[in-house]
Design an enzyme around this catalytic site. Structure first.
Site, PDB file in Angstrom:
ATOM      1  N   TYR A 147       0.813  -1.216   0.000  1.00  0.00           N
ATOM      2  CA  TYR A 147       0.000   0.000   0.000  1.00  0.00           C
ATOM      3  C   TYR A 147       0.851   1.272   0.000  1.00  0.00           C
ATOM      4  CZ  TYR A 147      -4.101  -2.908   1.051  1.00  0.00           C
ATOM      5  OH  TYR A 147      -5.109  -3.853   1.009  1.00  0.00           O
TER       6      TYR A 147
ATOM      7  N   LYS B  65       4.859 -14.138   5.376  1.00  0.00           N
ATOM      8  CA  LYS B  65       4.986 -15.108   4.281  1.00  0.00           C
ATOM      9  C   LYS B  65       6.458 -15.084   3.863  1.00  0.00           C
ATOM     10  CE  LYS B  65       2.882 -18.025   1.643  1.00  0.00           C
ATOM     11  NZ  LYS B  65       2.355 -19.285   2.174  1.00  0.00           N
TER      12      LYS B  65
ATOM     13  N   ASP C  52     -10.311 -21.906  15.230  1.00  0.00           N
ATOM     14  CA  ASP C  52     -10.404 -21.590  16.656  1.00  0.00           C
ATOM     15  C   ASP C  52      -9.774 -20.229  16.968  1.00  0.00           C
ATOM     16  OD1 ASP C  52     -10.694 -21.551  19.343  1.00  0.00           O
ATOM     17  OD2 ASP C  52      -9.254 -23.158  19.771  1.00  0.00           O
TER      18      ASP C  52
ATOM     19  N   ASP D 151      -4.965  -5.630   6.414  1.00  0.00           N
ATOM     20  CA  ASP D 151      -6.236  -5.165   5.861  1.00  0.00           C
ATOM     21  C   ASP D 151      -7.193  -6.355   5.741  1.00  0.00           C
ATOM     22  OD1 ASP D 151      -8.127  -3.592   4.707  1.00  0.00           O
ATOM     23  OD2 ASP D 151      -7.086  -3.296   2.805  1.00  0.00           O
TER      24      ASP D 151
END
Ligand code: NAI
Length: 332
Positions: free
Chosen positions: A122, A169, A211, A226
């Site tokens: 962003y 990641k 969970d 986001d």
């Protein structure tokens, strides 16, 4: 006390007015300084986020903001992204907690999503290489990565929280999330009394669906944050009930997670609870903790009673009826 009020557009004016009424009924006198953003600002000033609006927040330090439509494909950059970058509101905080009377498949959810607000995909660094090929830069810097993870740990420490989960990641984006992960580990070393775990973002999604009560404080970069903050809102009743805050080192802007909801705008049907709870976070920030707690309790009582609720909450009421109930229950 003077605080900037940005009503925004779509359902923004309806829900922010409801929040102002609740704050006044809770006994806090605020001298609202109105500032424009969104469609009305674009129409009046030719600019959806006028510089005067940023200047007002710089002057008064704190703002309550309604949602603003970002026209798609008209050359506007997201107002929210520009606001966060322009004021260096580097931390977005979304507390997500099971609410009484709101039926969901989950119980005992009590987590906080902390999102880095100024970098990542962003950052707005996009360009066309040749027609048909575009590139977006995923910006990660050490200072921004360290400060957001530190913010999450400080939030955990002050809130008596047990664990911080860093979501990433790094196995695929080895350099960018590799750096973020390295920064997260080094900040975590300074907080040995708070549990630290690091998890791939896809695993986090699966575990949140399975969970969510396992999670406590989650911290991550901008795009992941986001997505996860909306997902987390869905676990406890949806966009209409979850509050949000954007903090920087000098300024703070409080706003709901949801957008301008053009499909129901102007019909008086919007659920104002997300903005009312964002206003409660704001009151806490400016030192009115008592009123903030009173408003949170009144929202809980209103949801529990189930009277006057808006349609998204399964009721047949509207913005006015639910606001009346919240005001009435302030004294309960
Ligand atoms: P949205 O959140 O406005 O709406 C998604 C769905 O949720 C719609 O069906 C809407 O009716 C419903 N909804 C949202 N808030 C609600 C509420 N308080 N009560 C009852 N129902 C509610 O998301 P959408 O449609 O993707 O975005 C619309 C516009 O809002 C876009 O221009 C987007 O850029 C902008 N937006 C602005 C944000 C902000 O200013 N903070 C945040 C997210 C989107």
């Amino acid at each position: 006390m003077q605080i900037v009020l940005i009503e925004g557009d779509g359902i923004g004016p309806e829900v922010t007015q409801a929040a102002c009424r609740v704050i006044a009924a809770a006994g806090v006198k605020i001298d609202w300084v109105k500032a424009a953003a969104g469609i009305p600002a674009a129409e009046q000033h030719g600019e959806p986020l006028p510089e005067e609006t940023l200047e007002m927040i710089r002057r008064y330090r704190v703002a309550l903001k309604g949602p603003c439509t970002t026209p798609v494909g008209k050359g506007y950059r997201s107002i929210n992204v520009r606001l966060r970058q322009g004021l260096d509101l580097f931390a977005s905080v979304r507390p997500v907690k099971t609410l009484p009377g709101v039926k969901t498949p989950y119980e005992k959810v009590d987590l906080i999503v902390v999102r880095e607000n100024t970098e990542g995909l962003y950052a707005g660094l996009e360009h066309q290489v040749v027609p048909g090929v575009v590139e977006s830069v995923r910006l990660i810097t050490r200072p921004a990565a360290e400060r957001i993870v530190k913010f999450a740990f400080e939030l955990a420490r002050h809130g008596g929280r047990r664990m911080v989960t860093f979501c990433h990641k790094a196995d695929v984006m080895r350099l960018s999330d590799g750096l973020f992960l390295e920064c997260a580990r080094s900040v975590a070393d300074d907080y040995p009394f708070i549990q630290f775990e690091e998890k791939p973002i896809d695993n986090v999604c699966l575990e949140l669906a399975a969970d969510p009560a396992e999670f406590d404080v989650l911290v991550m970069e901008n795009l992941f944050g986001d997505v996860i903050s909306d997902l987390a809102a869905g676990l406890v009743g949806g966009l209409g009930v979850v509050p949000g805050a954007n903090y920087g080192s000098r300024y703070a802007v409080f706003e709901a997670v949801h957008g301008s909801a053009p499909d129901i705008a102007g019909k008086g049907l919007a659920n104002p609870i997300a903005v009312i709870r964002s206003a409660a976070l704001m009151l806490e920030y400016v030192g009115h903790r008592g009123a903030a707690v009173k408003i949170e309790q009144s929202v809980a009582t209103t949801l529990q009673n189930g009277v006057g609720l808006t349609r998204d909450l399964g009721g047949d009421g509207n913005t006015a009826t639910i606001t009346e109930q919240i005001i009435k229950n302030l004294g309960a």
